[in-house]
Write a protein that holds these residues in place. Structure first.
Motif, short mmCIF file in Angstrom:
data_model
loop_
_atom_site.label_atom_id
_atom_site.label_comp_id
_atom_site.label_asym_id
_atom_site.label_seq_id
_atom_site.Cartn_x
_atom_site.Cartn_y
_atom_site.Cartn_z
N MET A 1 0.67 -1.03 0.07
CA MET A 1 -0.02 -0.18 0.10
C MET A 1 0.94 1.27 0.00
O MET A 1 1.83 1.44 0.64
CB MET A 1 -0.68 -0.03 1.31
N THR A 2 0.44 2.24 -0.77
CA THR A 2 1.22 3.56 -0.87
C THR A 2 0.15 4.63 -0.58
O THR A 2 -0.97 4.67 -0.80
CB THR A 2 1.84 3.54 -2.38
N THR A 3 0.68 5.52 0.28
CA THR A 3 0.03 6.85 0.66
C THR A 3 0.91 7.99 0.47
O THR A 3 2.22 7.78 0.45
CB THR A 3 -0.48 6.80 2.13
N GLN A 4 0.02 9.15 0.27
CA GLN A 4 1.03 10.44 0.19
C GLN A 4 0.74 11.23 1.22
O GLN A 4 -0.36 11.09 1.93
CB GLN A 4 0.31 11.35 -1.04
N GLY A 5 1.82 11.90 1.94
CA GLY A 5 1.37 12.84 2.69
C GLY A 5 1.10 14.41 2.41
O GLY A 5 1.20 14.36 1.30
N SER A 6 0.77 14.98 3.34
CA SER A 6 0.60 16.40 2.91
C SER A 6 1.69 17.26 2.34
O SER A 6 2.92 16.72 2.74
CB SER A 6 -0.14 17.08 4.19
N ALA A 7 1.40 18.09 1.71
CA ALA A 7 2.61 19.34 1.02
C ALA A 7 2.69 20.21 2.01
O ALA A 7 1.83 20.83 2.28
CB ALA A 7 2.35 19.62 -0.23
N GLU A 8 3.96 20.14 2.72
CA GLU A 8 4.08 21.36 4.00
C GLU A 8 5.25 22.43 3.45
O GLU A 8 6.37 21.82 3.00
CB GLU A 8 4.68 20.43 5.00
N SER A 9 4.66 23.39 3.46
CA SER A 9 5.77 24.72 3.02
C SER A 9 6.56 25.07 4.27
O SER A 9 5.79 25.27 5.24
CB SER A 9 4.93 25.78 2.29
N VAL A 19 4.75 7.18 1.03
CA VAL A 19 5.23 6.21 1.92
C VAL A 19 4.58 4.98 1.41
O VAL A 19 3.46 4.61 1.06
CB VAL A 19 4.99 6.21 3.38
N THR A 20 5.53 3.95 1.05
CA THR A 20 5.34 2.61 0.70
C THR A 20 5.40 1.64 1.99
O THR A 20 6.39 1.33 2.51
CB THR A 20 6.09 2.18 -0.34
N PHE A 21 4.12 1.07 2.30
CA PHE A 21 4.19 0.04 3.51
C PHE A 21 4.29 -1.38 2.90
O PHE A 21 3.70 -1.69 1.87
CB PHE A 21 2.88 0.19 4.21
N THR A 22 5.04 -2.37 3.70
CA THR A 22 4.86 -3.68 3.30
C THR A 22 4.41 -4.14 4.51
O THR A 22 4.89 -4.26 5.67
CB THR A 22 6.15 -4.21 3.23
N GLY A 23 3.01 -4.51 4.52
CA GLY A 23 2.23 -5.03 5.62
C GLY A 23 1.95 -3.97 6.34
O GLY A 23 1.79 -2.83 6.03
N SER A 24 2.41 -3.95 7.76
CA SER A 24 2.27 -2.91 8.42
C SER A 24 3.58 -1.90 8.75
O SER A 24 3.41 -0.82 9.32
CB SER A 24 1.93 -3.12 10.09
N ARG A 25 4.81 -2.32 8.06
CA ARG A 25 5.89 -1.54 8.15
C ARG A 25 6.22 -0.58 6.93
O ARG A 25 5.65 -0.85 5.93
CB ARG A 25 6.90 -2.73 8.20
N ILE A 26 6.89 0.54 7.48
CA ILE A 26 7.29 1.51 6.60
C ILE A 26 8.49 0.82 5.60
O ILE A 26 9.51 0.55 6.11
CB ILE A 26 7.56 2.81 6.95
#
Length: 87
Positions: A1-9, A19-26
């Protein structure tokens, strides 16, 4: 599973991670946006390494790159939080 974080300025530029997760791990943290100069160039790889070791966004800031470090940690936490919402 892959998720994106917010764009922080910050005044040094925008930081956004994926972030790409393998199971519950980053497994992998990819920079989607990053400042292109200054101490950020050396700080971001350190932050990535520490976050993967810690398996969280609860990592120390890099001296001399505090704003970039805080932006990185905020974006990373948003990506981690997004994973919980997608489960």
């Amino acid at each position: 599973m892959t998720t994106q974080g917010s764009a922080e300025s910050s005044r040094y530029g925008t930081v956004q991670v994926q972030v790409t997760f393998t199971g519950s791990r980053i497994a992998v943290i990819t920079l989607l946006q990053a400042p292109d100069g200054g101490r950020s160039l050396t700080a971001l790889p350190k932050l990535q390494e520490e976050a993967i070791k810690a398996q969280s966004a609860d990592i120390d800031t890099v001296t001399g790159a505090t704003e970039t470090s805080e932006s990185y940690k905020t974006s990373l936490q948003a990506a981690i939080d997004a994973r919980g919402k997608q489960r």
